[in-house]
Design a protein around this motif. Structure first.
Motif, PDB file in Angstrom:
ATOM      1  N   PHE A 131      -7.612   8.170   7.761  1.00 28.78           N
ATOM      2  CA  PHE A 131      -7.055   6.811   7.745  1.00 28.78           C
ATOM      3  C   PHE A 131      -6.529   6.466   9.129  1.00 28.78           C
ATOM      4  O   PHE A 131      -5.517   7.007   9.573  1.00 28.78           O
ATOM      5  CB  PHE A 131      -5.926   6.704   6.725  1.00 28.78           C
ATOM      6  CG  PHE A 131      -6.358   6.993   5.318  1.00 28.78           C
ATOM      7  CD1 PHE A 131      -7.306   6.211   4.686  1.00 28.78           C
ATOM      8  CD2 PHE A 131      -5.809   8.058   4.619  1.00 28.78           C
ATOM      9  CE1 PHE A 131      -7.701   6.477   3.392  1.00 28.78           C
ATOM     10  CE2 PHE A 131      -6.191   8.326   3.319  1.00 28.78           C
ATOM     11  CZ  PHE A 131      -7.149   7.533   2.705  1.00 28.78           C
TER      12      PHE A 131
ATOM     13  N   SER B 224      -9.577  10.153  -1.553  1.00 33.52           N
ATOM     14  CA  SER B 224     -10.128  10.886  -0.408  1.00 33.52           C
ATOM     15  C   SER B 224      -9.939  12.385  -0.607  1.00 33.52           C
ATOM     16  O   SER B 224      -9.049  12.826  -1.337  1.00 33.52           O
ATOM     17  CB  SER B 224      -9.461  10.439   0.896  1.00 33.52           C
ATOM     18  OG  SER B 224      -8.063  10.732   0.883  1.00 33.52           O
TER      19      SER B 224
ATOM     20  N   THR C 295      -0.210   9.152  -9.038  1.00 38.87           N
ATOM     21  CA  THR C 295      -1.148   8.142  -8.519  1.00 38.87           C
ATOM     22  C   THR C 295      -1.286   6.974  -9.493  1.00 38.87           C
ATOM     23  O   THR C 295      -1.204   5.803  -9.099  1.00 38.87           O
ATOM     24  CB  THR C 295      -2.531   8.767  -8.279  1.00 38.87           C
ATOM     25  OG1 THR C 295      -2.442   9.690  -7.190  1.00 38.87           O
ATOM     26  CG2 THR C 295      -3.557   7.703  -7.924  1.00 38.87           C
TER      27      THR C 295
ATOM     28  N   PHE D  35      -2.801  -1.307  -2.462  1.00 42.47           N
ATOM     29  CA  PHE D  35      -3.712  -0.226  -2.814  1.00 42.47           C
ATOM     30  C   PHE D  35      -2.952   1.102  -2.800  1.00 42.47           C
ATOM     31  O   PHE D  35      -1.999   1.283  -2.036  1.00 42.47           O
ATOM     32  CB  PHE D  35      -4.866  -0.140  -1.819  1.00 42.47           C
ATOM     33  CG  PHE D  35      -5.950  -1.163  -2.027  1.00 42.47           C
ATOM     34  CD1 PHE D  35      -7.125  -0.824  -2.680  1.00 42.47           C
ATOM     35  CD2 PHE D  35      -5.792  -2.463  -1.566  1.00 42.47           C
ATOM     36  CE1 PHE D  35      -8.136  -1.751  -2.872  1.00 42.47           C
ATOM     37  CE2 PHE D  35      -6.792  -3.401  -1.756  1.00 42.47           C
ATOM     38  CZ  PHE D  35      -7.969  -3.048  -2.409  1.00 42.47           C
TER      39      PHE D  35
ATOM     40  N   VAL E  31      -7.991   4.209  -3.881  1.00 35.08           N
ATOM     41  CA  VAL E  31      -8.997   4.798  -3.003  1.00 35.08           C
ATOM     42  C   VAL E  31      -8.757   6.304  -2.972  1.00 35.08           C
ATOM     43  O   VAL E  31      -7.654   6.747  -2.664  1.00 35.08           O
ATOM     44  CB  VAL E  31      -8.901   4.215  -1.572  1.00 35.08           C
ATOM     45  CG1 VAL E  31      -9.916   4.887  -0.661  1.00 35.08           C
ATOM     46  CG2 VAL E  31      -9.091   2.709  -1.587  1.00 35.08           C
TER      47      VAL E  31
ATOM     48  N   LEU F 202       0.382   5.698   0.278  1.00 35.53           N
ATOM     49  CA  LEU F 202      -0.423   6.912   0.417  1.00 35.53           C
ATOM     50  C   LEU F 202       0.177   8.000  -0.458  1.00 35.53           C
ATOM     51  O   LEU F 202       1.347   8.357  -0.297  1.00 35.53           O
ATOM     52  CB  LEU F 202      -0.463   7.376   1.869  1.00 35.53           C
ATOM     53  CG  LEU F 202      -1.067   8.770   2.130  1.00 35.53           C
ATOM     54  CD1 LEU F 202      -2.527   8.826   1.708  1.00 35.53           C
ATOM     55  CD2 LEU F 202      -0.910   9.172   3.596  1.00 35.53           C
TER      56      LEU F 202
ATOM     57  N   TYR G 172      -3.754   4.957  -1.909  1.00 35.95           N
ATOM     58  CA  TYR G 172      -4.694   5.861  -1.260  1.00 35.95           C
ATOM     59  C   TYR G 172      -4.344   7.273  -1.732  1.00 35.95           C
ATOM     60  O   TYR G 172      -3.328   7.838  -1.328  1.00 35.95           O
ATOM     61  CB  TYR G 172      -4.609   5.722   0.252  1.00 35.95           C
ATOM     62  CG  TYR G 172      -5.069   4.359   0.732  1.00 35.95           C
ATOM     63  CD1 TYR G 172      -6.371   4.160   1.174  1.00 35.95           C
ATOM     64  CD2 TYR G 172      -4.201   3.261   0.706  1.00 35.95           C
ATOM     65  CE1 TYR G 172      -6.806   2.904   1.591  1.00 35.95           C
ATOM     66  CE2 TYR G 172      -4.626   2.005   1.123  1.00 35.95           C
ATOM     67  CZ  TYR G 172      -5.926   1.838   1.557  1.00 35.95           C
ATOM     68  OH  TYR G 172      -6.356   0.590   1.962  1.00 35.95           O
TER      69      TYR G 172
ATOM     70  N   ASP H  98       0.828  -1.206   0.000  1.00 35.79           N
ATOM     71  CA  ASP H  98       0.000   0.000   0.000  1.00 35.79           C
ATOM     72  C   ASP H  98       0.866   1.262   0.000  1.00 35.79           C
ATOM     73  O   ASP H  98       1.955   1.291   0.591  1.00 35.79           O
ATOM     74  CB  ASP H  98      -0.901   0.020   1.232  1.00 35.79           C
ATOM     75  CG  ASP H  98      -1.968  -1.062   1.191  1.00 35.79           C
ATOM     76  OD1 ASP H  98      -2.115  -1.727   0.145  1.00 35.79           O
ATOM     77  OD2 ASP H  98      -2.653  -1.250   2.222  1.00 35.79           O
TER      78      ASP H  98
ATOM     79  N   SER I  37      -7.618  -0.640  -7.667  1.00 35.34           N
ATOM     80  CA  SER I  37      -7.069  -0.605  -6.309  1.00 35.34           C
ATOM     81  C   SER I  37      -6.596   0.795  -5.917  1.00 35.34           C
ATOM     82  O   SER I  37      -5.543   0.956  -5.302  1.00 35.34           O
ATOM     83  CB  SER I  37      -5.927  -1.618  -6.153  1.00 35.34           C
ATOM     84  OG  SER I  37      -6.362  -2.915  -6.474  1.00 35.34           O
TER      85      SER I  37
ATOM     86  N   ASN J 183      -5.079  11.152  -2.100  1.00 31.55           N
ATOM     87  CA  ASN J 183      -5.764  12.235  -1.386  1.00 31.55           C
ATOM     88  C   ASN J 183      -5.423  13.585  -2.000  1.00 31.55           C
ATOM     89  O   ASN J 183      -4.296  13.812  -2.459  1.00 31.55           O
ATOM     90  CB  ASN J 183      -5.328  12.243   0.082  1.00 31.55           C
ATOM     91  CG  ASN J 183      -5.940  13.409   0.843  1.00 31.55           C
ATOM     92  OD1 ASN J 183      -7.112  13.385   1.208  1.00 31.55           O
ATOM     93  ND2 ASN J 183      -5.137  14.446   1.082  1.00 31.55           N
TER      94      ASN J 183
END
Length: 340
Positions: free
Chosen positions: A202, A191, A150, A162, A189, A140, A164, A138, A187, A166
Motif C-alpha cells: 500500500f 492482501s 475485519t 474501506f 480489500v 488497515l 484493507y 479507511d 468494501s 491483510n
C-alpha cells in the motif's frame, strides 16, 4: 537476529522462585508464567487468576446489523432454544448463556446467512469499538485473519470507508475470505503480505490501523489449555521481537494524528508493556492516546515488572483479566502519530 533475541531474553527473564515452582506444579503452567503472575498481582490474586483458567468463557454472538436487526435475530435464535444475554456495553452483541444440542451456534441457518459472527468471547470487540469511535473512513487491519475484527470494522465504517485486511498465513486468509463472503460485507480489500513489509503493498497512509498482533495467546488458556506449556521463554522473546517490529513498521503507515490500536490476547507484560515502552523510547513521533470512551471498568497496564520500569503513559492503556472481567486475558493500547 540471535543477539537481539538474547538481549530481549536477558531483559525479560525473571528467575522463578520456589513459590512459582509450587504454583506451576499445582496449576499446570510453566514456572516463568507463575513467577510473572505473582510479581504482577501478588500471591493471593495470582491464585485467583490461575483458578480462572479452569472456567471457560461464554461465546458471543455479534450481530451483523447490515443484514438483520439485533432483536429480530435474538428472537429467532431463542425460538431454537438458545438463551442469550445482551452485553451491557455493546447492544449489538449477545453472550450465549445456554445453547441447544442441535443446531450448534456455528451451524444455524442464521449463521450461514451471515447474520452474525461467533466470537470466542467479548474481549475482541473492544479494540474495534475504541478504534472506530466516532470515526468513519479507511482502516488497515494488518493481521486480519480469521476475520472477526475485519467484518466488524467493515460494519462500523460501512458506506464511509474501506477495510484493507491483510494476513501472512494462507490457510487463515481462506477463513478471512470465507467470513467476508458469508457475512456479505462490502468494501473490503484483502492482501497477502508480511505486515512488517506492507508499505510495499500500500503506497499510502491510514488514519486508523488495527494491529491484533500474533502472540503467545496466553490470555486464552481457558479455551486452549495447550498454551499453559506451549511457549518457552526463548520462544516468547522471538514473539516479542516480532511484535516490536510489527508495531514499529506499521506506525510509519499512519497519517499525522492517525491512531493505531495495538492488541494482544496475552496477559504477558513482555508482549504488551515491554513492547510499547520500547516503541515510545525509540520514537519521538508517537504518544499514547486515552480510550475515547469508557465502555466498562477496564484495568490499566502495569508500571513495573521485575527490574523493568515501563513508560508512564501506559496507564492509559487497557487490560482485561480473566478473574476480574470474566473475559479472556486481553490488552489494547491506542497510539497516536504526532507531528514531531
Amino acid at each position: 537476529m540471535e543477539e537481539e533475541v538474547l538481549k530481549i531474553l536477558k531483559e525479560i527473564f525473571v528467575k522463578p522462585s520456589e513459590k512459582a515452582f509450587e504454583l506451576s506444579s499445582k496449576y499446570r503452567v510453566l514456572p516463568y508464567m507463575a513467577e510473572r503472575y505473582v510479581r504482577m498481582l501478588g500471591e493471593e490474586e495470582a491464585v485467583e487468576l490461575l483458578k480462572s483458567f479452569e472456567k471457560p468463557v461464554k461465546p458471543v454472538i455479534r450481530v451483523n446489523t447490515l443484514l438483520v436487526d439485533p432483536d429480530t435475530l435474538k428472537s429467532s435464535l431463542e425460538a431454537k432454544g438458545f438463551r442469550l444475554e445482551r452485553i451491557s456495553w455493546f447492544e449489538n452483541a449477545f453472550k450465549i448463556q445456554e445453547a441447544p444440542e442441535q443446531p450448534s451456534p456455528g451451524a444455524t441457518i442464521e449463521y450461514l446467512k451471515g447474520y452474525y459472527y461467533l466470537h470466542r468471547d467479548s474481549s475482541s470487540l473492544l479494540p474495534v469499538l475504541l478504534l472506530t469511535h466516532e470515526y468513519k473512513g479507511d482502516v488497515l487491519d494488518a493481521c486480519a485473519a480469521p476475520g472477526g475484527k475485519t467484518t466488524f470494522l467493515a460494519e462500523r465504517v460501512h458506506g464511509k470507508g474501506f477495510v484493507y485486511a491483510n494476513d501472512l498465513v494462507l490457510r487463515r486468509l481462506r477463513s478471512l475470505i470465507g467470513h467476508i463472503t458469508r457475512m456479505r460485507v462490502e468494501s473490503v480489500v484483502v492482501s497477502w503480505s508480511d505486515a512488517r513489509k506492507i508499505s510495499k503493498v500500500f503506497n499510502r497512509k491510514f488514519e486508523r490501523i488495527l494491529l491484533d498482533a500474533p502472540c503467545s495467546g496466553e490470555g486464552r488458556i481457558s479455551v486452549d489449555p495447550g498454551r499453559r506449556f506451549r511457549t518457552s521463554i526463548y520462544e516468547l522473546a522471538l514473539m516479542v521481537k516480532r511484535e516490536i517490529e510489527l508495531l514499529d513498521s506499521l506506525i510509519n503507515l499512519l497519517d499525522d494524528d492517525g491512531i493505531i490500536a495495538y492488541s494482544t490476547c496475552s496477559i504477558a507484560p513482555e508482549e504488551n508493556e515491554y513492547v510499547v515502552s520500547k516503541i515510545l523510547r525509540k520514537r519521538s513521533d508517537v504518544e499514547v492516546a486515552p480510550p475515547p470512551v469508557k465502555l466498562f471498568n477496564y484495568s490499566s497496564w502495569i508500571k513495573k515488572y521485575g527490574d523493568l520500569l515501563f513508560h508512564e503513559e501506559l496507564e492509559k492503556c487497557v487490560r482485561l483479566w480473566p478473574h476480574v472481567h470474566g473475559t479472556f486475558g486481553f490488552t489494547t493500547c491506542l497510539l497516536r502519530k504526532t507531528r514531531r
